[in-house]
Design a protein around this motif. Structure first.
Motif, short mmCIF file in Angstrom:
data_model
loop_
_atom_site.label_atom_id
_atom_site.label_comp_id
_atom_site.label_asym_id
_atom_site.label_seq_id
_atom_site.Cartn_x
_atom_site.Cartn_y
_atom_site.Cartn_z
N GLY A 89 0.84 -1.21 0.00
CA GLY A 89 0.00 0.00 0.00
C GLY A 89 0.87 1.25 0.00
N VAL A 90 0.33 2.39 -0.44
CA VAL A 90 1.14 3.62 -0.53
C VAL A 90 1.81 4.00 0.79
N LEU A 91 1.13 3.71 1.90
CA LEU A 91 1.70 4.10 3.20
C LEU A 91 3.01 3.37 3.48
N ILE A 104 -1.22 7.88 -9.11
CA ILE A 104 -2.30 7.07 -9.69
C ILE A 104 -3.50 7.06 -8.73
N LEU A 105 -3.21 6.88 -7.45
CA LEU A 105 -4.30 6.83 -6.47
C LEU A 105 -5.12 8.13 -6.47
N GLN A 106 -4.41 9.22 -6.72
CA GLN A 106 -5.06 10.54 -6.73
C GLN A 106 -6.26 10.57 -7.69
N ASN A 247 -6.80 -2.56 -0.54
CA ASN A 247 -6.85 -3.13 0.80
C ASN A 247 -6.38 -2.11 1.85
N LEU A 248 -5.31 -1.41 1.54
CA LEU A 248 -4.83 -0.40 2.48
C LEU A 248 -5.87 0.73 2.61
N LEU A 249 -6.44 1.11 1.49
CA LEU A 249 -7.38 2.24 1.49
C LEU A 249 -8.56 1.96 2.43
N ALA A 252 -7.45 2.26 6.00
CA ALA A 252 -7.15 3.64 6.39
C ALA A 252 -8.44 4.45 6.58
N ALA A 253 -9.48 4.09 5.81
CA ALA A 253 -10.71 4.89 5.84
C ALA A 253 -11.63 4.49 6.98
N HIS A 254 -11.54 3.27 7.44
CA HIS A 254 -12.64 2.76 8.25
C HIS A 254 -12.69 3.28 9.69
N ASP A 255 -11.80 2.77 10.53
CA ASP A 255 -11.90 3.11 11.96
C ASP A 255 -11.70 4.59 12.23
N THR A 256 -10.89 5.22 11.39
CA THR A 256 -10.55 6.63 11.60
C THR A 256 -11.81 7.50 11.64
N THR A 257 -12.64 7.38 10.59
CA THR A 257 -13.82 8.24 10.51
C THR A 257 -14.84 7.85 11.59
N ALA A 258 -14.97 6.55 11.86
CA ALA A 258 -15.93 6.10 12.89
C ALA A 258 -15.52 6.66 14.26
N PRO A 314 -7.53 9.91 15.68
CA PRO A 314 -7.53 8.48 15.38
C PRO A 314 -6.13 7.92 15.15
N VAL A 315 -5.19 8.77 14.69
CA VAL A 315 -3.80 8.31 14.52
C VAL A 315 -2.91 9.18 15.44
N PRO A 316 -2.75 8.77 16.71
CA PRO A 316 -2.05 9.64 17.66
C PRO A 316 -0.53 9.59 17.56
N PHE A 317 0.01 8.57 16.88
CA PHE A 317 1.47 8.46 16.71
C PHE A 317 1.75 8.22 15.24
N ILE A 318 2.84 8.76 14.74
CA ILE A 318 3.24 8.47 13.36
C ILE A 318 4.66 7.90 13.40
N PRO A 319 4.85 6.66 12.95
CA PRO A 319 6.18 6.04 13.01
C PRO A 319 6.98 6.24 11.72
N PHE A 381 -4.16 14.65 10.30
CA PHE A 381 -4.04 13.96 9.01
C PHE A 381 -2.58 13.84 8.58
N GLY A 382 -1.65 14.07 9.51
CA GLY A 382 -0.24 13.98 9.15
C GLY A 382 0.17 15.18 8.29
N GLY A 383 1.21 14.99 7.47
CA GLY A 383 1.69 16.09 6.63
C GLY A 383 2.75 15.56 5.69
C1 HEM Z 1 -10.84 11.18 10.31
C2 HEM Z 1 -10.39 10.39 9.36
C3 HEM Z 1 -8.94 10.13 9.04
C4 HEM Z 1 -7.80 10.40 9.74
C5 HEM Z 1 -7.67 11.09 11.10
C6 HEM Z 1 -6.68 9.94 8.93
C7 HEM Z 1 -5.35 10.07 9.30
C8 HEM Z 1 -4.29 9.76 8.46
C9 HEM Z 1 -2.89 10.01 8.77
C10 HEM Z 1 -2.36 10.64 10.05
C11 HEM Z 1 -2.16 9.58 7.71
C12 HEM Z 1 -0.64 9.72 7.54
C13 HEM Z 1 0.12 8.57 8.16
C14 HEM Z 1 1.63 8.74 8.02
O1 HEM Z 1 2.13 9.76 7.58
O2 HEM Z 1 2.34 7.80 8.38
C15 HEM Z 1 -3.07 9.03 6.74
C16 HEM Z 1 -2.70 8.46 5.52
C17 HEM Z 1 -3.60 7.88 4.65
N1 HEM Z 1 -4.97 7.93 4.70
FE1 HEM Z 1 -6.09 8.76 6.18
N2 HEM Z 1 -7.18 9.38 7.79
C18 HEM Z 1 -8.54 9.48 7.81
C19 HEM Z 1 -9.44 9.05 6.81
C20 HEM Z 1 -9.07 8.47 5.63
C21 HEM Z 1 -9.99 8.07 4.59
C22 HEM Z 1 -11.51 8.29 4.65
C23 HEM Z 1 -9.24 7.50 3.59
C24 HEM Z 1 -9.69 6.96 2.26
C25 HEM Z 1 -10.81 7.22 1.67
C26 HEM Z 1 -7.86 7.56 4.01
C27 HEM Z 1 -6.79 7.07 3.28
C28 HEM Z 1 -5.47 7.24 3.62
C29 HEM Z 1 -4.37 6.73 2.82
C30 HEM Z 1 -4.48 5.90 1.54
C31 HEM Z 1 -3.19 7.14 3.47
C32 HEM Z 1 -1.77 6.87 3.02
C33 HEM Z 1 -1.31 8.01 2.14
C34 HEM Z 1 0.12 7.89 1.68
O3 HEM Z 1 0.88 7.12 2.27
O4 HEM Z 1 0.48 8.55 0.68
N3 HEM Z 1 -7.79 8.15 5.24
N4 HEM Z 1 -4.38 9.16 7.21
#
Ligand code: HEM
Length: 439
Positions: A89-91, A104-106, A247-249, A252-258, A314-319, A381-383
């Motif tokens: 996965g992209v992460l 591509i994912l964009q 699969n990663l997507l 990443a989408a599920h528990d975070t928004t809930a 939802p993501v309190p630590f970034i490794p 949402f990281g950076g």
């Molecule tokens: C409240 C909701 C969400 C939060 C707080 C959240 C938080 C994050 C954070 C912190 C990262 C960066 C992790 C890192 O840098 O190591 C990340 C990456 C990502 N998120 Fe979310 N996320 C949320 C919802 C979503 C949703 C709804 C999707 C898809 C529809 C999504 C897809 C992804 C993907 C694919 C990545 C990896 C991006 C990459 O590596 O280029 N996330 N998210």
């Protein structure tokens, strides 16, 4: 991976044999971290599950590491523990490889695709919410997880909301998510990791079979978009790449928004003045289906969402893992070191936010703009290169949910506000009991 001796010059609390600091941190991850920062400063080491990790705390560290222009920090190495379930996965990718796949994912997140997801979500959300109990207590956390999972079936995969396939797919997704945070990392039979690996295999088989049809006919769900996705040079993905990225997507989408919605609903139930403000905001939009313009006007809802993400990210630590030697705040950090950034504690720091533990969404108004006190003060949402690609989609989903709910119901807490577990995934201990009432 550097040994304890290679990190001897970095301060940190004494570690218990075998378990290190695992139990202390798991018990109260925020309190422990705040205490360690007070004792040792913004750079200190801990041992979790046998791995030594250097914690780089604060907004400056987040800026330095996430805006990584020299490929000094590997996300693949940092998120190593997720690789068994979500390889490819992209992460879990770095540098040019990551950039190429992210482009591509964009394509699955372009404006027209998001509009289609919104349309799909609007009816499905109303239908799912209509099945919730009224005037009797229920666990909102369990209900919103179920709703987002079923909604995900429709919006992410183009499956019906119910039915045997949707059920098996949702179970497999939950098994994967559970496996990604389990302590036993080998697929020993009947353990969560074993179930997670089986869930992943089931999802791969199921979705592989759908690819030819989706490639031929398209569809307005994420999976179909990912089957067709191309970057500007026309490069798309192979079947295996689609399956890995998809699969990663969904994970990443599920528990975070809930989780974010659970924090918001708890706050709105506990702060009726804020619930009234959002009810008025939603009422001002009329009864029509909500388009981009209408959602754009939900600024107070947006501020409540942002405040929920600040209080319980939802993501309190970034490794990450260092790919070369690195010097930070007076310390040499060797190649291969696991490092941990702490957006959760940073967003509770009085350095950036006034009365940081209080629920105060107005801190995000343009007049106060506390989140602008540092470029990386508010970072749920990281950076940088890996910044959440689903940020706008999740905001859209949250606004649609709040509008759909508050058009029909008022929400009250039923019983005590729960304690929140912070690790490995934030959740309300024992759920969140609420009652919905008609106005
Ligand atoms: C409240 C909701 C969400 C939060 C707080 C959240 C938080 C994050 C954070 C912190 C990262 C960066 C992790 C890192 O840098 O190591 C990340 C990456 C990502 N998120 Fe979310 N996320 C949320 C919802 C979503 C949703 C709804 C999707 C898809 C529809 C999504 C897809 C992804 C993907 C694919 C990545 C990896 C991006 C990459 O590596 O280029 N996330 N998210």
């Amino acid at each position: 991976m550097p040994t304890k001796a290679a990190l001897a010059h970095i301060p940190g609390p004494p570690a218990s044999p075998l378990v290190g600091h695992t139990i202390t941190i798991a018990r109260d991850s925020y309190g422990t971290q705040q205490e360690y920062i007070r004792r040792y400063g913004s750079v200190y080491k801990t041992n979790m599950l046998g791995v030594w990790r250097v914690n780089l705390c604060g907004a400056d560290a987040m800026e330095r590491v996430l805006l990584d222009r020299e490929n000094l920090f590997s996300s693949e190495g940092g998120w190593d523990a997720l690789k068994r379930i979500y390889p490819g996965g992209v992460l879990m990718q770095d540098g040019d490889h990551h950039r190429a796949n992210r482009r591509i994912l964009q394509a699955a997140f372009r404006a027209s695709a998001i509009r289609d997801y919104r349309l799909r979500m609007t009816d499905a959300m109303a239908e799912l919410l209509a099945s919730w109990p009224v005037n009797e207590p229920f666990d909102f956390y369990a209900a919103i997880k179920d709703l987002t999972l079923r909604l995900g079936g429709a919006v992410f995969m183009g499956l019906p909301l119910d039915g045997p396939l949707a059920k098996r797919v949702n179970q497999a997704i939950q098994d994967e998510i559970r496996a990604s945070v389990t302590l036993i990392r080998w697929p020993v039979p009947f353990t969560p990791m074993w179930r997670g690996v089986r869930g992943r295999d089931f999802l791969r088989e199921t979705f592989r079979a759908l690819i030819p049809e989706r490639r031929a006919n398209g569809g307005d769900d994420f999976f179909s978009q990912m089957c067709l996705a191309r970057d500007e040079d026309g490069r798309g993905w192979t079947e295996d790449e689609i399956l890995d990225q998809f699969n990663l997507l969904i994970m990443a989408a599920h528990d975070t928004t809930a989780t974010a919605l659970t924090v918001m609903i708890e706050a709105l139930a506990a702060h009726p003045d804020w619930q009234e403000r959002l009810i008025d905001e939603v009422a001002a939009l009329g009864d029509a289906a909500l388009d981009e313009d209408a959602l754009g006007q939900m600024t107070q809802t947006n501020n409540v969402f942002r405040e929920a993400l600040r209080l319980v990210p939802p993501v309190p630590f970034i490794p990450r893992q260092t790919t070369r030697d690195f010097h930070w705040k007076g310390y040499d950090i060797p190649t291969g070191t696991s490092i941990s950034l702490n957006p959760g504690v940073t967003m509770l720091s009085p350095e950036h936010f006034s009365n940081p533990t209080e629920f105060d969404p107005d801190r995000f108004t343009p007049e106060r703009a506390e989140d602008k006190s540092h470029k990386f003060a508010w970072t749920p949402f990281g950076g940088g290169a890996h910044k959440c690609i689903g940020m706008h989609f999740s905001t859209l989903q949250v606004k649609l949910f709040v509008a759909t709910l508050l058009r029909k119901y008022r929400v009250e807490l039923a019983g005590e506000a729960p304690d929140w577990q912070r690790m490995p995934i934030p959740k309300p201990k024992g759920g969140l009991q609420v009652v919905l009432k008609r106005p």
